[in-house]
Write a protein that holds these residues in place. Structure first.
Motif, mmCIF file in Angstrom:
data_model
loop_
_atom_site.group_PDB
_atom_site.id
_atom_site.type_symbol
_atom_site.label_atom_id
_atom_site.label_comp_id
_atom_site.label_asym_id
_atom_site.label_seq_id
_atom_site.Cartn_x
_atom_site.Cartn_y
_atom_site.Cartn_z
ATOM 1 N N ARG A 132 0.813 -1.218 0.000
ATOM 2 C CA ARG A 132 0.000 0.000 0.000
ATOM 3 C C ARG A 132 0.848 1.270 0.000
ATOM 4 N NH1 ARG A 132 -4.741 -0.313 4.373
ATOM 5 N NH2 ARG A 132 -3.017 -0.871 5.742
ATOM 6 N N ALA A 133 2.147 1.139 0.292
ATOM 7 C CA ALA A 133 3.017 2.320 0.297
ATOM 8 C C ALA A 133 3.247 2.856 -1.111
ATOM 9 C CB ALA A 133 4.365 1.976 0.954
ATOM 10 N N TRP A 134 3.065 1.989 -2.129
ATOM 11 C CA TRP A 134 3.384 2.428 -3.495
ATOM 12 C C TRP A 134 2.298 2.143 -4.531
ATOM 13 C CZ3 TRP A 134 3.285 -1.849 -6.578
ATOM 14 C CH2 TRP A 134 3.557 -3.084 -5.959
ATOM 15 N N GLU A 135 1.306 1.319 -4.217
ATOM 16 C CA GLU A 135 0.277 0.965 -5.191
ATOM 17 C C GLU A 135 -0.601 2.186 -5.495
ATOM 18 O OE1 GLU A 135 -3.244 -0.476 -7.080
ATOM 19 O OE2 GLU A 135 -3.169 0.508 -5.127
ATOM 20 N N LEU A 136 -0.908 2.446 -6.763
ATOM 21 C CA LEU A 136 -1.483 3.715 -7.187
ATOM 22 C C LEU A 136 -2.986 3.868 -6.954
ATOM 23 C CD1 LEU A 136 0.477 4.256 -10.540
ATOM 24 C CD2 LEU A 136 0.675 5.631 -8.451
ATOM 25 N N THR A 137 -3.764 2.784 -6.966
ATOM 26 C CA THR A 137 -5.218 2.920 -6.851
ATOM 27 C C THR A 137 -5.705 2.977 -5.403
ATOM 28 O OG1 THR A 137 -5.678 0.534 -6.845
ATOM 29 C CG2 THR A 137 -5.511 1.627 -9.002
ATOM 30 N N GLY A 138 -4.772 2.916 -4.440
ATOM 31 C CA GLY A 138 -5.191 2.874 -3.042
ATOM 32 C C GLY A 138 -5.688 1.506 -2.648
ATOM 33 N N ALA A 139 -5.098 0.465 -3.249
ATOM 34 C CA ALA A 139 -5.468 -0.936 -2.965
ATOM 35 C C ALA A 139 -6.926 -1.211 -3.308
ATOM 36 C CB ALA A 139 -5.173 -1.301 -1.519
ATOM 37 N N ALA A 140 -7.387 -0.672 -4.439
ATOM 38 C CA ALA A 140 -8.760 -0.917 -4.886
ATOM 39 C C ALA A 140 -8.949 -2.396 -5.236
ATOM 40 C CB ALA A 140 -9.073 -0.062 -6.118
ATOM 41 N N ASN A 141 -10.196 -2.843 -5.225
ATOM 42 C CA ASN A 141 -10.488 -4.240 -5.598
ATOM 43 C C ASN A 141 -9.989 -4.558 -6.999
ATOM 44 O OD1 ASN A 141 -11.760 -4.357 -3.131
ATOM 45 N ND2 ASN A 141 -13.764 -4.946 -3.942
ATOM 46 N N TYR A 142 -10.011 -3.566 -7.887
ATOM 47 C CA TYR A 142 -9.592 -3.782 -9.270
ATOM 48 C C TYR A 142 -8.107 -3.477 -9.485
ATOM 49 C CZ TYR A 142 -11.226 1.088 -9.025
ATOM 50 O OH TYR A 142 -11.482 2.376 -8.637
ATOM 51 N N SER A 143 -7.344 -3.334 -8.414
ATOM 52 C CA SER A 143 -5.897 -3.123 -8.542
ATOM 53 C C SER A 143 -5.279 -4.209 -9.414
ATOM 54 C CB SER A 143 -5.241 -3.149 -7.162
ATOM 55 O OG SER A 143 -3.845 -3.359 -7.263
ATOM 56 N N VAL A 144 -4.529 -3.827 -10.441
ATOM 57 C CA VAL A 144 -3.911 -4.823 -11.313
ATOM 58 C C VAL A 144 -2.795 -5.559 -10.582
ATOM 59 C CG1 VAL A 144 -2.159 -3.300 -12.356
ATOM 60 C CG2 VAL A 144 -3.105 -5.204 -13.684
ATOM 61 N N ILE A 145 -2.183 -4.923 -9.593
ATOM 62 C CA ILE A 145 -1.145 -5.573 -8.788
ATOM 63 C C ILE A 145 -1.740 -6.718 -7.980
ATOM 64 C CG2 ILE A 145 0.508 -5.275 -6.913
ATOM 65 C CD1 ILE A 145 1.410 -3.941 -9.456
ATOM 66 N N SER A 146 -2.815 -6.436 -7.246
ATOM 67 C CA SER A 146 -3.400 -7.475 -6.394
ATOM 68 C C SER A 146 -4.021 -8.598 -7.213
ATOM 69 C CB SER A 146 -4.443 -6.872 -5.460
ATOM 70 O OG SER A 146 -5.559 -6.380 -6.181
ATOM 71 N N ASN A 147 -4.646 -8.257 -8.342
ATOM 72 C CA ASN A 147 -5.291 -9.284 -9.153
ATOM 73 C C ASN A 147 -4.291 -10.146 -9.921
ATOM 74 O OD1 ASN A 147 -8.417 -9.103 -9.166
ATOM 75 N ND2 ASN A 147 -7.754 -6.968 -9.166
ATOM 76 N N THR A 148 -3.120 -9.600 -10.237
ATOM 77 C CA THR A 148 -2.111 -10.367 -10.964
ATOM 78 C C THR A 148 -1.192 -11.124 -10.029
ATOM 79 O OG1 THR A 148 -2.141 -8.710 -12.742
ATOM 80 C CG2 THR A 148 -0.292 -10.261 -12.718
#
Length: 315
Positions: A132-148
């Protein structure tokens, strides 16, 4: 007269005790419309992945899950505090809880002071905290980082977790989480997070491992130029002996109340899916107030197309 004085003394003492304790009710309401192709195969109240345009709540294409929580803290004196968090997810489709475990989003007890905080129970993973320190969407459900890459393969929460978070030293903090063998399917798990967040810079490293499994990690950084921000990361997640590895690059621009974000990932290795993918999310948000915003997002995930439009209110 004596009885009145005693009663007054009890009331004053009770008032002092209450002044040292606080309980807060908080939550999020988030709903919209969209279509989710990824994971489709029938209507699922948990994620609305029916590959049809429909009402969305607590889904992959909502900005966040609707929730209701209560947290409390008591000042024990000498800089020592005790507290708790209980949080449940809500599906605005029908008002049901999003999990059979009612407090599925959080159920923990903590003790903290100048030495840091020690938390026990269901809590955020340290890899998620670091991300969460660097992810751009604010850890949204649709975050491409979290989903990938699934927050370095650790997900966002652990059950039965013992977690220590250090004090903040000029923006730097460290976190360590541990799950005992008996609490994690006969395989102990550790999760280490290092984070630096100070001024325009946000950097996070998450590393975790389940016994006999591969080591998962994510290292990312973000720099905020004011109206613009750039972020990049390198990630590895695993499923058994199979690994998925890749990097991300994204940017964000703010124009008064409007924010647009584009974040992309590219696999350098994908033994889990058997094919390298380029994934991405395009998000637009417009702030109606400090607590309410509307959003629209498109997520390209492993060849599937997903979109959502909604409104989120924090309280």
């Amino acid at each position: 007269m004596k009885k009145s004085l005693i009663a007054l003394a009890v009331m004053v003492a009770s008032g002092a005790a209450l002044a040292q304790s606080s309980v807060t009710l908080y939550g999020v309401a988030d709903a919209g419309i969209g279509k989710i192709e990824s994971g489709s195969g029938g209507k699922s109240p948990a994620n609305d992945a029916s590959n049809k345009t429909e009402f969305l709540s607590a889904s992959k294409m909502n900005n966040g899950d609707s929730r209701l929580g209560v947290r409390g803290v008591e000042d024990l004196g000498g800089g020592l505090k005790a507290g708790f968090t209980f949080e449940t997810g809500l599906d605005l489709d029908n008002g049901a809880a999003t999990s059979s475990a009612f407090w599925s989003r959080g159920a923990n007890l903590w003790l903290g002071g100048g030495w840091g905080r020690f938390t026990m129970g269901r809590e955020y993973t340290t890899s998620y905290d670091a991300g969460r320190a660097w992810e751009l969407t604010g850890a949204a459900n649709y975050s491409v980082i979290s989903n990938t890459y699934g927050w370095a393969g650790a997900g966002s929460r652990n059950n039965s977790q013992f977690k220590y978070t250090s004090p903040n030293f000029g923006g730097f903090s460290a976190m360590i989480g541990y799950m005992l063998k008996a609490d994690n399917g006969d395989r102990a798990k550790w999760d280490l997070g290092l984070k630096y967040a100070n001024g325009p810079i946000g950097v996070g490293l998450g590393v975790n491992k389940v016994k006999d499994g591969k080591t998962n990690y994510a290292l990312g950084g973000k720099y905020n130029f004011g109206s613009f921000a750039l972020a990049a990361s390198y990630n590895q997640t695993s499923s058994g002996s199979l690994r998925r590895r890749g990097y991300s690059l994204g940017g964000q621009a703010k124009f008064n109340a409007f924010t647009v974000t584009l974040d992309l990932t590219r696999d350098s290795k994908n033994e889990i899916g058997g094919k390298k993918f380029t994934n991405g999310v395009l998000e637009g948000k417009y702030a109606l107030s400090k607590r309410t915003f509307v959003y629209a997002a498109y997520l390209r995930l492993d060849g599937d197309n997903n979109y959502g439009i909604g409104i989120r209110h924090n309280f």
